[in-house]
Scaffold this motif. Structure first.
Motif, PDB file in Angstrom:
ATOM      1  N   HIS A  16      -4.539 -10.956   4.866  1.00  0.00           N
ATOM      2  CA  HIS A  16      -4.082  -9.573   4.467  1.00  0.00           C
ATOM      3  C   HIS A  16      -4.725  -9.178   3.250  1.00  0.00           C
ATOM      4  O   HIS A  16      -5.310  -8.349   3.067  1.00  0.00           O
ATOM      5  CB  HIS A  16      -2.497  -9.396   4.519  1.00  0.00           C
ATOM      6  N   GLU A  72       0.724  -1.103   0.052  1.00  0.00           N
ATOM      7  CA  GLU A  72      -0.029  -0.033   0.191  1.00  0.00           C
ATOM      8  C   GLU A  72       0.776   1.275  -0.046  1.00  0.00           C
ATOM      9  O   GLU A  72       1.987   1.220   0.528  1.00  0.00           O
ATOM     10  CB  GLU A  72      -0.721   0.008   1.162  1.00  0.00           C
ATOM     11  N   GLU A 113       0.568  -7.434   9.531  1.00  0.00           N
ATOM     12  CA  GLU A 113       0.694  -7.713   8.154  1.00  0.00           C
ATOM     13  C   GLU A 113       1.931  -7.853   7.559  1.00  0.00           C
ATOM     14  O   GLU A 113       2.773  -6.732   7.630  1.00  0.00           O
ATOM     15  CB  GLU A 113      -0.492  -6.833   7.505  1.00  0.00           C
ATOM     16  N   ARG A 171     -10.973  -3.143   2.397  1.00  0.00           N
ATOM     17  CA  ARG A 171     -10.878  -1.856   2.493  1.00  0.00           C
ATOM     18  C   ARG A 171     -10.586  -1.019   1.209  1.00  0.00           C
ATOM     19  O   ARG A 171     -11.422  -0.033   0.969  1.00  0.00           O
ATOM     20  CB  ARG A 171      -9.344  -1.587   3.098  1.00  0.00           C
ATOM     21  N   GLU A 172     -10.509  -1.582   0.134  1.00  0.00           N
ATOM     22  CA  GLU A 172     -10.278  -1.049  -1.077  1.00  0.00           C
ATOM     23  C   GLU A 172     -11.792  -0.818  -1.892  1.00  0.00           C
ATOM     24  O   GLU A 172     -12.165   0.131  -2.277  1.00  0.00           O
ATOM     25  CB  GLU A 172      -9.706  -1.892  -2.182  1.00  0.00           C
ATOM     26  N   MET A 227      -1.661  -7.484  -6.694  1.00  0.00           N
ATOM     27  CA  MET A 227      -2.573  -8.219  -6.063  1.00  0.00           C
ATOM     28  C   MET A 227      -3.099  -9.224  -6.628  1.00  0.00           C
ATOM     29  O   MET A 227      -3.442 -10.562  -6.102  1.00  0.00           O
ATOM     30  CB  MET A 227      -3.539  -7.461  -5.181  1.00  0.00           C
ATOM     31  N   ASN A 287      -8.265  -8.612   3.738  1.00  0.00           N
ATOM     32  CA  ASN A 287      -8.720  -7.568   4.356  1.00  0.00           C
ATOM     33  C   ASN A 287      -8.382  -5.988   3.479  1.00  0.00           C
ATOM     34  O   ASN A 287      -9.144  -5.223   3.570  1.00  0.00           O
ATOM     35  CB  ASN A 287      -7.837  -7.364   5.650  1.00  0.00           C
ATOM     36  N   ARG A 288      -7.274  -6.024   2.703  1.00  0.00           N
ATOM     37  CA  ARG A 288      -7.005  -5.142   1.832  1.00  0.00           C
ATOM     38  C   ARG A 288      -7.980  -4.941   0.815  1.00  0.00           C
ATOM     39  O   ARG A 288      -8.594  -3.959   0.593  1.00  0.00           O
ATOM     40  CB  ARG A 288      -5.741  -5.291   1.340  1.00  0.00           C
ATOM     41  N   TYR A 289      -8.638  -5.980   0.361  1.00  0.00           N
ATOM     42  CA  TYR A 289      -9.647  -5.960  -0.655  1.00  0.00           C
ATOM     43  C   TYR A 289     -11.018  -5.287  -0.111  1.00  0.00           C
ATOM     44  O   TYR A 289     -11.531  -4.593  -0.670  1.00  0.00           O
ATOM     45  CB  TYR A 289     -10.105  -7.450  -1.190  1.00  0.00           C
ATOM     46  N   VAL A 293      -0.145  -0.081   6.439  1.00  0.00           N
ATOM     47  CA  VAL A 293       0.067  -1.632   6.664  1.00  0.00           C
ATOM     48  C   VAL A 293       0.366  -1.903   8.122  1.00  0.00           C
ATOM     49  O   VAL A 293       0.993  -1.229   8.727  1.00  0.00           O
ATOM     50  CB  VAL A 293       1.140  -2.325   5.825  1.00  0.00           C
TER      51      VAL A 293
END
Length: 162
Positions: free
Chosen positions: A146, A48, A59, A153-154, A69, A149-151, A55
């Protein structure tokens, strides 16, 4: 009954290989169920940006072999499939799994050792590879979590939708 009790106790041990494998497969399944449109991951860098969400401490820094990704998502799914289906499925489809490539590289690195040399310290070899497997599966589990969770958030922030 006694056999089942022993098996259940063994599987619930948080340090067992089966537990570590199940945690990774569960994390990869959660990732797969959460990421409804994997193509949205294309061109998103693994790391990120400093201006974006930071991050977390827990993570991992993701490996740089995958460019985005989406490629990392495919790698995690491929590893999970290899664990669940074994190498036979790959052999039948003509593909080469990451595990097969690692085994071939290991064989090339060690050259042509005689069978007596290969089996002289099987217990040591087993423990060496078991420690490595525990470490790799633990890291893959954290990376699948990770990525999931990132998906989230995005998608939640709408930055993937153009």
């Amino acid at each position: 009954m006694m056999m089942q009790l022993g098996h259940d106790a063994y599987c619930t041990n948080k340090h067992s290989l089966l537990n570590v494998m199940n945690r990774f497969i569960a994390a990869a399944n959660n990732m797969d169920e959460t990421i409804m449109v994997p193509s949205l991951l294309r061109d998103l860098p693994l790391e990120e940006q400093a201006g974006g969400a930071a991050v977390g401490r827990n993570e991992p820094a993701l490996p740089s072999k995958q460019r985005d990704m989406y490629e990392h998502y495919l790698l995690l799914k491929s590893i999970k499939n290899d664990m669940e289906w074994g190498l036979l499925k790959r052999e039948l489809s003509g593909g080469t799994s990451f595990l097969e490539m690692a085994v071939k590289q290991e064989q090339q690195n060690h050259g042509t050792a005689s069978p007596a040399e290969d089996s002289s310290d099987l217990e040591g070899q087993f423990h060496f590879h078991l420690r490595g497997l525990f470490g790799v599966l633990s890291k893959l589990t954290v990376q699948a979590d990770h990525l999931t969770n990132r998906y989230k958030r995005e998608i939640g922030g709408g930055s993937l939708l153009r």
